[in-house]
Design a protein around this motif. Sequence first.
Motif, PDB file in Angstrom:
ATOM      1  N   ALA A   1      16.073  -7.141   1.057  1.00 55.94           N
ATOM      2  CA  ALA A   1      16.638  -8.437   1.417  1.00 55.94           C
ATOM      3  C   ALA A   1      16.804  -9.325   0.200  1.00 55.94           C
ATOM      4  CB  ALA A   1      15.736  -9.135   2.428  1.00 55.94           C
ATOM      5  N   GLU A   2      17.875 -10.100   0.223  1.00 50.24           N
ATOM      6  CA  GLU A   2      18.052 -11.134  -0.790  1.00 50.24           C
ATOM      7  C   GLU A   2      17.020 -12.229  -0.530  1.00 50.24           C
ATOM      8  OE1 GLU A   2      22.875 -10.683  -1.257  1.00 50.24           O
ATOM      9  OE2 GLU A   2      22.094 -12.241   0.082  1.00 50.24           O
ATOM     10  N   TRP A   3      16.635 -12.916  -1.594  1.00 46.58           N
ATOM     11  CA  TRP A   3      15.676 -14.010  -1.460  1.00 46.58           C
ATOM     12  C   TRP A   3      16.339 -15.291  -1.963  1.00 46.58           C
ATOM     13  CZ3 TRP A   3      11.681 -14.396   1.465  1.00 46.58           C
ATOM     14  CH2 TRP A   3      10.786 -15.441   1.305  1.00 46.58           C
ATOM     15  N   PRO A   4      16.321 -16.346  -1.170  1.00 46.68           N
ATOM     16  CA  PRO A   4      17.018 -17.568  -1.573  1.00 46.68           C
ATOM     17  C   PRO A   4      16.291 -18.314  -2.685  1.00 46.68           C
ATOM     18  CG  PRO A   4      15.802 -17.958   0.451  1.00 46.68           C
ATOM     19  CD  PRO A   4      15.657 -16.487   0.127  1.00 46.68           C
ATOM     20  N   GLU A   5      17.070 -18.889  -3.578  1.00 43.80           N
ATOM     21  CA  GLU A   5      16.510 -19.749  -4.626  1.00 43.80           C
ATOM     22  C   GLU A   5      16.172 -21.123  -4.062  1.00 43.80           C
ATOM     23  OE1 GLU A   5      15.718 -18.763  -7.734  1.00 43.80           O
ATOM     24  OE2 GLU A   5      16.338 -16.759  -7.084  1.00 43.80           O
ATOM     25  N   SER A   6      16.873 -21.482  -2.980  1.00 42.41           N
ATOM     26  CA  SER A   6      16.631 -22.757  -2.309  1.00 42.41           C
ATOM     27  C   SER A   6      16.884 -22.543  -0.821  1.00 42.41           C
ATOM     28  CB  SER A   6      17.561 -23.842  -2.852  1.00 42.41           C
ATOM     29  OG  SER A   6      18.881 -23.632  -2.368  1.00 42.41           O
ATOM     30  N   GLU A   7      16.614 -23.566  -0.049  1.00 40.62           N
ATOM     31  CA  GLU A   7      16.898 -23.480   1.379  1.00 40.62           C
ATOM     32  C   GLU A   7      17.970 -24.482   1.772  1.00 40.62           C
ATOM     33  OE1 GLU A   7      13.567 -23.193   4.017  1.00 40.62           O
ATOM     34  OE2 GLU A   7      12.468 -21.911   2.638  1.00 40.62           O
ATOM     35  N   GLY A   8      18.859 -24.791   0.832  1.00 40.44           N
ATOM     36  CA  GLY A   8      19.946 -25.727   1.101  1.00 40.44           C
ATOM     37  C   GLY A   8      21.011 -25.107   1.991  1.00 40.44           C
ATOM     38  N   TYR A   9      21.752 -25.959   2.654  1.00 38.96           N
ATOM     39  CA  TYR A   9      22.810 -25.480   3.548  1.00 38.96           C
ATOM     40  C   TYR A   9      23.905 -24.740   2.791  1.00 38.96           C
ATOM     41  CZ  TYR A   9      20.632 -28.397   7.083  1.00 38.96           C
ATOM     42  OH  TYR A   9      19.745 -28.948   7.957  1.00 38.96           O
ATOM     43  N   ASP A  10      24.045 -24.997   1.511  1.00 37.76           N
ATOM     44  CA  ASP A  10      25.107 -24.377   0.733  1.00 37.76           C
ATOM     45  C   ASP A  10      24.895 -22.883   0.489  1.00 37.76           C
ATOM     46  OD1 ASP A  10      22.910 -24.992  -0.925  1.00 37.76           O
ATOM     47  OD2 ASP A  10      24.184 -25.083  -2.712  1.00 37.76           O
ATOM     48  N   ILE A  11      23.730 -22.342   0.854  1.00 29.10           N
ATOM     49  CA  ILE A  11      23.539 -20.895   0.671  1.00 29.10           C
ATOM     50  C   ILE A  11      24.271 -20.107   1.750  1.00 29.10           C
ATOM     51  CG2 ILE A  11      21.331 -21.161  -0.514  1.00 29.10           C
ATOM     52  CD1 ILE A  11      19.942 -20.162   2.044  1.00 29.10           C
ATOM     53  N   GLY A  12      24.674 -20.767   2.816  1.00 26.58           N
ATOM     54  CA  GLY A  12      25.427 -20.101   3.879  1.00 26.58           C
ATOM     55  C   GLY A  12      24.518 -19.500   4.934  1.00 26.58           C
ATOM     56  N   PRO A  13      25.113 -19.072   6.043  1.00 25.45           N
ATOM     57  CA  PRO A  13      24.324 -18.505   7.139  1.00 25.45           C
ATOM     58  C   PRO A  13      23.902 -17.064   6.854  1.00 25.45           C
ATOM     59  CG  PRO A  13      26.635 -18.483   7.721  1.00 25.45           C
ATOM     60  CD  PRO A  13      26.537 -19.191   6.388  1.00 25.45           C
ATOM     61  N   ALA A  14      22.717 -16.745   7.269  1.00 18.55           N
ATOM     62  CA  ALA A  14      22.182 -15.395   7.077  1.00 18.55           C
ATOM     63  C   ALA A  14      22.795 -14.422   8.080  1.00 18.55           C
ATOM     64  CB  ALA A  14      20.668 -15.414   7.247  1.00 18.55           C
ATOM     65  N   SER A  15      22.862 -13.171   7.671  1.00 20.37           N
ATOM     66  CA  SER A  15      23.278 -12.115   8.598  1.00 20.37           C
ATOM     67  C   SER A  15      22.125 -11.820   9.555  1.00 20.37           C
ATOM     68  CB  SER A  15      23.646 -10.844   7.824  1.00 20.37           C
ATOM     69  OG  SER A  15      22.490 -10.282   7.218  1.00 20.37           O
ATOM     70  N   ILE A  16      22.438 -11.156  10.651  1.00 21.74           N
ATOM     71  CA  ILE A  16      21.388 -10.752  11.591  1.00 21.74           C
ATOM     72  C   ILE A  16      20.427  -9.780  10.916  1.00 21.74           C
ATOM     73  CG2 ILE A  16      20.940  -9.474  13.724  1.00 21.74           C
ATOM     74  CD1 ILE A  16      23.404 -10.864  14.921  1.00 21.74           C
ATOM     75  N   ALA A  17      20.933  -8.930  10.043  1.00 12.79           N
ATOM     76  CA  ALA A  17      20.051  -8.026   9.307  1.00 12.79           C
ATOM     77  C   ALA A  17      19.016  -8.821   8.527  1.00 12.79           C
ATOM     78  CB  ALA A  17      20.858  -7.126   8.372  1.00 12.79           C
ATOM     79  N   TRP A  18      19.471  -9.861   7.836  1.00 14.02           N
ATOM     80  CA  TRP A  18      18.530 -10.680   7.063  1.00 14.02           C
ATOM     81  C   TRP A  18      17.568 -11.413   7.984  1.00 14.02           C
ATOM     82  CZ3 TRP A  18      16.376 -15.396   6.257  1.00 14.02           C
ATOM     83  CH2 TRP A  18      15.635 -15.540   5.086  1.00 14.02           C
ATOM     84  N   LEU A  19      18.065 -11.970   9.087  1.00 10.52           N
ATOM     85  CA  LEU A  19      17.190 -12.688  10.028  1.00 10.52           C
ATOM     86  C   LEU A  19      16.103 -11.768  10.573  1.00 10.52           C
ATOM     87  CD1 LEU A  19      19.820 -14.739  12.060  1.00 10.52           C
ATOM     88  CD2 LEU A  19      18.202 -15.643  10.355  1.00 10.52           C
ATOM     89  N   THR A  20      16.473 -10.538  10.914  1.00 12.78           N
ATOM     90  CA  THR A  20      15.479  -9.613  11.455  1.00 12.78           C
ATOM     91  C   THR A  20      14.538  -9.131  10.358  1.00 12.78           C
ATOM     92  OG1 THR A  20      17.061  -7.763  11.313  1.00 12.78           O
ATOM     93  CG2 THR A  20      16.853  -8.906  13.449  1.00 12.78           C
ATOM     94  N   TRP A  21      15.054  -8.974   9.126  1.00  6.80           N
ATOM     95  CA  TRP A  21      14.154  -8.654   8.014  1.00  6.80           C
ATOM     96  C   TRP A  21      13.144  -9.784   7.847  1.00  6.80           C
ATOM     97  CZ3 TRP A  21      13.273 -11.711   3.757  1.00  6.80           C
ATOM     98  CH2 TRP A  21      12.309 -11.207   2.884  1.00  6.80           C
TER      99      TRP A  21
END
Length: 178
Positions: free
Chosen positions: A57-77
């Motif tokens: 899984a990718e790991w966000p540098e921030s939790e800002g809205y500009d990172i875009g919505p996560a895929s379901i794969a990422w959400l389940t990971w």
Amino acid sequence: METQENSSLRSVLLTQLDTAWALTQYHLNGLTTQECLLRPARKGLHVEQGTDGVWRAEWPESEGYDIGPASIAWLTWHMGFWWSMVHDHSFGTGALKREDVHWPGTAEGVQAWITRLHDQWRSAVMGLDDSELHASTRTRWPLEGRPFADIVAWVNVELMKNAAELGYARFVLAVADR
């Protein structure tokens, strides 16, 4: 009259867990690998399969809205990540790290993984009495020095949040123009 068992802290926390789990199961049922791997936008957190076949899984540098919505794969990971971490740090060796947690690669694998984590967690919490829930002995990740009941409550909230994210993503993908 309510019995002491029914009014125990453990009972309240497990009832909350059961409610969050029911919603999680609703959104996991019928999930497909294709849905998991679709990206809801041109950018957002996702998983990638390495040349070694392992999904990371990718790991966000921030939790800002500009990172875009996560895929379901990422959400389940992410669900599997925090649940694996909290279980290992509460009832295991405490050695598990984010990099050790990989996405299973299929929707069936996700369903089995998340179900196994739920069952292990629920069983472990079921074995605790209220005095152990008030103690901070097991509290090592993601909070420290708090009563363990706070960790169990955090798991319940995190699970409900992730279930809502998963459901929202499935609703969006179901009607997306592709």
